[in-house]
Design a protein around this motif. Structure first.
Motif, PDB file in Angstrom:
ATOM      1  N   ALA A 161      58.220  48.671  43.197  1.00 30.18           N
ATOM      2  CA  ALA A 161      57.883  47.922  42.600  1.00 30.18           C
ATOM      3  C   ALA A 161      56.400  47.107  43.622  1.00 30.18           C
ATOM      4  N   GLY A 162      56.619  47.330  45.104  1.00 32.58           N
ATOM      5  CA  GLY A 162      54.967  47.227  45.840  1.00 32.58           C
ATOM      6  C   GLY A 162      54.055  48.066  45.123  1.00 32.58           C
ATOM      7  N   LEU A 163      54.157  49.381  44.837  1.00 35.70           N
ATOM      8  CA  LEU A 163      53.574  50.293  44.360  1.00 35.70           C
ATOM      9  C   LEU A 163      52.419  49.280  43.027  1.00 35.70           C
ATOM     10  N   ALA A 164      53.100  48.126  42.002  1.00 32.71           N
ATOM     11  CA  ALA A 164      53.657  47.956  40.753  1.00 32.71           C
ATOM     12  C   ALA A 164      52.643  46.970  41.084  1.00 32.71           C
ATOM     13  N   LEU A 165      52.485  46.176  41.904  1.00 40.27           N
ATOM     14  CA  LEU A 165      52.367  44.967  42.630  1.00 40.27           C
ATOM     15  C   LEU A 165      51.055  45.344  43.523  1.00 40.27           C
ATOM     16  N   ALA A 166      50.464  45.682  43.970  1.00 39.01           N
ATOM     17  CA  ALA A 166      49.051  46.620  44.680  1.00 39.01           C
ATOM     18  C   ALA A 166      47.984  46.995  43.536  1.00 39.01           C
ATOM     19  N   GLY A 167      48.970  47.529  42.132  1.00 31.78           N
ATOM     20  CA  GLY A 167      47.826  48.100  41.209  1.00 31.78           C
ATOM     21  C   GLY A 167      47.481  46.674  40.698  1.00 31.78           C
ATOM     22  N   THR A 168      48.512  46.023  40.383  1.00 27.06           N
ATOM     23  CA  THR A 168      48.398  44.495  39.670  1.00 27.06           C
ATOM     24  C   THR A 168      47.189  43.330  40.281  1.00 27.06           C
ATOM     25  N   ALA A 169      47.310  43.719  42.005  1.00 19.34           N
ATOM     26  CA  ALA A 169      46.058  42.895  42.359  1.00 19.34           C
ATOM     27  C   ALA A 169      45.004  43.816  42.528  1.00 19.34           C
ATOM     28  N   LEU A 170      44.824  45.171  42.206  1.00 18.74           N
ATOM     29  CA  LEU A 170      43.584  45.925  42.679  1.00 18.74           C
ATOM     30  C   LEU A 170      43.085  45.146  41.375  1.00 18.74           C
ATOM     31  N   TYR A 171      43.515  46.445  40.077  1.00 18.67           N
ATOM     32  CA  TYR A 171      42.835  45.626  39.038  1.00 18.67           C
ATOM     33  C   TYR A 171      42.552  44.068  38.486  1.00 18.67           C
ATOM     34  N   LEU A 172      43.490  43.066  39.484  1.00 18.03           N
ATOM     35  CA  LEU A 172      42.313  41.569  39.115  1.00 18.03           C
ATOM     36  C   LEU A 172      41.083  41.603  39.867  1.00 18.03           C
ATOM     37  N   LEU A 173      41.490  42.275  41.102  1.00 18.90           N
ATOM     38  CA  LEU A 173      40.063  42.334  41.909  1.00 18.90           C
ATOM     39  C   LEU A 173      38.742  42.874  41.854  1.00 18.90           C
ATOM     40  N   PHE A 174      38.755  44.114  41.760  1.00 21.59           N
ATOM     41  CA  PHE A 174      38.010  44.757  41.060  1.00 21.59           C
ATOM     42  C   PHE A 174      37.788  45.255  38.839  1.00 21.59           C
ATOM     43  N   ALA A 175      37.913  44.639  38.272  1.00 23.33           N
ATOM     44  CA  ALA A 175      38.049  45.052  36.572  1.00 23.33           C
ATOM     45  C   ALA A 175      37.324  45.093  36.204  1.00 23.33           C
ATOM     46  N   ILE A 176      35.649  44.003  36.407  1.00 26.73           N
ATOM     47  CA  ILE A 176      34.326  44.344  36.099  1.00 26.73           C
ATOM     48  C   ILE A 176      33.526  44.800  37.267  1.00 26.73           C
ATOM     49  N   SER A 177      34.037  45.984  37.996  1.00 23.57           N
ATOM     50  CA  SER A 177      33.535  46.245  39.022  1.00 23.57           C
ATOM     51  C   SER A 177      33.276  47.793  38.169  1.00 23.57           C
ATOM     52  N   PRO A 178      32.049  48.367  38.908  1.00 22.58           N
ATOM     53  CA  PRO A 178      31.918  49.586  38.047  1.00 22.58           C
ATOM     54  C   PRO A 178      32.809  50.648  38.930  1.00 22.58           C
ATOM     55  N   VAL A 179      32.102  51.848  38.118  1.00 20.89           N
ATOM     56  CA  VAL A 179      33.597  53.357  37.942  1.00 20.89           C
ATOM     57  C   VAL A 179      32.903  53.450  39.094  1.00 20.89           C
ATOM     58  N   PRO A 180      34.063  54.352  39.974  1.00 15.89           N
ATOM     59  CA  PRO A 180      35.179  54.229  39.987  1.00 15.89           C
ATOM     60  C   PRO A 180      35.965  53.063  40.878  1.00 15.89           C
ATOM     61  N   LEU A 181      35.597  52.143  41.662  1.00  9.62           N
ATOM     62  CA  LEU A 181      36.349  50.677  41.255  1.00  9.62           C
ATOM     63  C   LEU A 181      37.364  50.794  40.881  1.00  9.62           C
TER      64      LEU A 181
END
Length: 474
Positions: A161-181
């Motif tokens: 569950a912690g990995l899922a929440l961390a992945g969600t947070a990273l997606y929200l932070l860098f969804a429109i950032s350049p690849v690979p971020l």
């Protein structure tokens, strides 16, 4: 079958999210308009894949929530609402990108005109409070609550569950950032939900809010009837904006409410019914999103004029990826799937055969009858058909619970019989001296009361022997 299918959706969802994020033509761009015009193919792939990512995640979350019993049930209840009313609605918001693409591809439209179109959609109260607000809030809430509920119920590990929440947070932070971020969040979600799917496959028991599903069997066709009753004339859409917006919302709500209704039938059905229900759930989520097109068409007509709106509609229908990967399977499989689920319920003996006939007649009336008062007759027949299906499921549930209670009582009686027999077998034979002084086994009088398995209980005068048998009888 549902367990494996929903587990597959839980894995495929972040994979689709990663691909959709990677092909987004607006990554790292500050321009508000013009990007879609320059990259139409990438825009279309991004919108369709992103839509499917949230559709698959919603179905995967349903699979997780079905495994939660006891611990975490309160969080699971919040997760159910957030997933069905929020995440499912949020998946439909990707249709805005398709509508904007169809406008940007028309030569002569300026950025100021596109901004006026966006402002017009933003002014619609039905679009804001019926789609955007519940969609965004439910989407965010489901991404947080569902993993926590599954961990609380021990369906998945806390660190998963912690990995899922961390992945969600990273997606929200860098969804429109350049690849690979921009891919860090989706990749972490692939790992997290892959582990969650593996744990989910190990649990076969399910827990579904059946009462809510039975209510939705009536509420869904009722919402469908309201949506059809408020449809304005096709040639006067812009003249009745309030009716057009209300109709689109209630039609969207109808297809969303059919999702828990179909799951309730699948819980009681056999293999064919469950397979039809799974395909229907996927189709219904896709179909509900298409109702957003009424808002984009209305905004284009009001802000840009009928010719531009007609051209945008023609361009949208001409996108093969959108038509074959979203619109056509959503509409066709939803309507056929609901009929197939009713047929499956009849095959399983849950309802009589005339119930799926009513369902089929209702959808036939939906297509054959014109808009207006007559257009409500088809949905009204569906209210009767699905209402009868819900009543049958409720009776089946009640009889099942009564049978289970009887089985428990019968099992308890059997345990008592077995214990009594064990005591009698293990206890040494008591002896009684006869008048001649010989010792003989104690005989049970034939006039005794019937006991276990028809054997008479010994009737003693008050004494030790009588008490022994009284204790045995107890």
């Amino acid at each position: 079958m549902w367990r494996k299918a929903t587990a597959a959706c839980l894995v495929l969802a972040p994979v689709a999210l990663a691909v959709a994020t990677g092909v987004d033509p607006a990554l790292g761009e500050d321009e508000q308009y013009g990007v879609y015009r320059q990259h139409p193919d990438a825009t279309l792939w991004h919108a369709v894949l992103l839509h499917w990512a949230w559709v698959l995640l919603a179905v995967g979350f349903i699979g997780l929530l079905l495994r939660i019993r006891g611990r975490g049930s309160m969080l699971a209840a919040i997760g159910w609402v957030a997933t069905l009313l929020g995440l499912v609605t949020f998946s439909g918001l990707m249709a805005f990108d398709v509508g904007l693409l169809a406008l940007e591809q028309q030569p002569g439209l300026t950025d100021a005109q596109l901004a006026a179109y966006d402002d017009r959609i933003g002014s619609y109260a039905w679009a804001q409070w019926g789609w955007q607000v519940p969609g965004i809030l439910g989407w965010a809430l489901s991404l947080i609550v569902v993993p926590l509920a599954a961990a609380r119920a021990r369906v998945i590990n806390w660190w998963t569950a912690g990995l899922a929440l961390a992945g969600t947070a990273l997606y929200l932070l860098f969804a429109i950032s350049p690849v690979p971020l921009c891919l860090t969040g989706p990749v972490l979600l692939v790992v997290a939900y892959g582990l969650a799917a593996r744990r989910m496959l190990a649990r076969s028991e399910t827990s579904f809010p059946r009462r809510a599903g039975l209510i939705c069997l009536v509420a869904a066709p009722l919402s469908f009837a309201v949506g059809m009753a408020t449809v304005p004339p096709a040639d006067a859409l812009a003249e009745h904006p309030a009716l057009a917006q209300a109709s689109a919302f209630f039609l969207h709500l109808a297809w969303v409410l059919f999702v828990p209704a179909v799951i309730a039938v699948a819980e009681r059905g056999a293999r064919f019914t469950r397979a039809a229900a799974f395909v229907t759930v996927l189709a219904l989520i896709n179909f509900s999103a298409l109702m957003l097109g009424d808002y984009t068409d209305l905004a284009a007509r009001q802000a840009l004029g009928d010719p531009v709106a007609e051209r945008a509609m023609a361009l949208t229908d001409g996108y093969p990826l959108f038509t074959l990967g979203w619109a056509l399977p959503g509409m066709v499989l939803s309507l056929l799937g609901l009929i197939a689920v009713a047929v499956g319920a009849a095959r399983d003996g849950l309802v009589r055969w005339w119930v799926p006939v009513l369902v089929g007649a209702g959808f036939a009336g939906f297509f054959a009858l014109p808009l207006g008062p007559l257009g409500v007759l088809g949905p009204a027949v569906l209210v009767v058909g699905f209402g009868l299906l819900g009543a049958a499921l409720r009776r089946t549930s009640t009889s099942g619970e009564t049978g289970a209670a009887a089985g428990v009582a019968h099992g308890r009686r059997g345990v008592l019989v077995a214990e009594a027999l064990a005591v009698e077998v293990e206890r040494p034979l008591r002896t009684t001296a006869d008048p001649a002084g010989a010792v003989a086994p104690h005989a049970t009088p034939s006039h005794g009361r019937p006991g276990i398995l028809g054997r008479p209980f010994e009737q003693h005068p008050r004494g030790d022997g009588g008490n022994d048998h009284q204790e045995e009888e107890k």
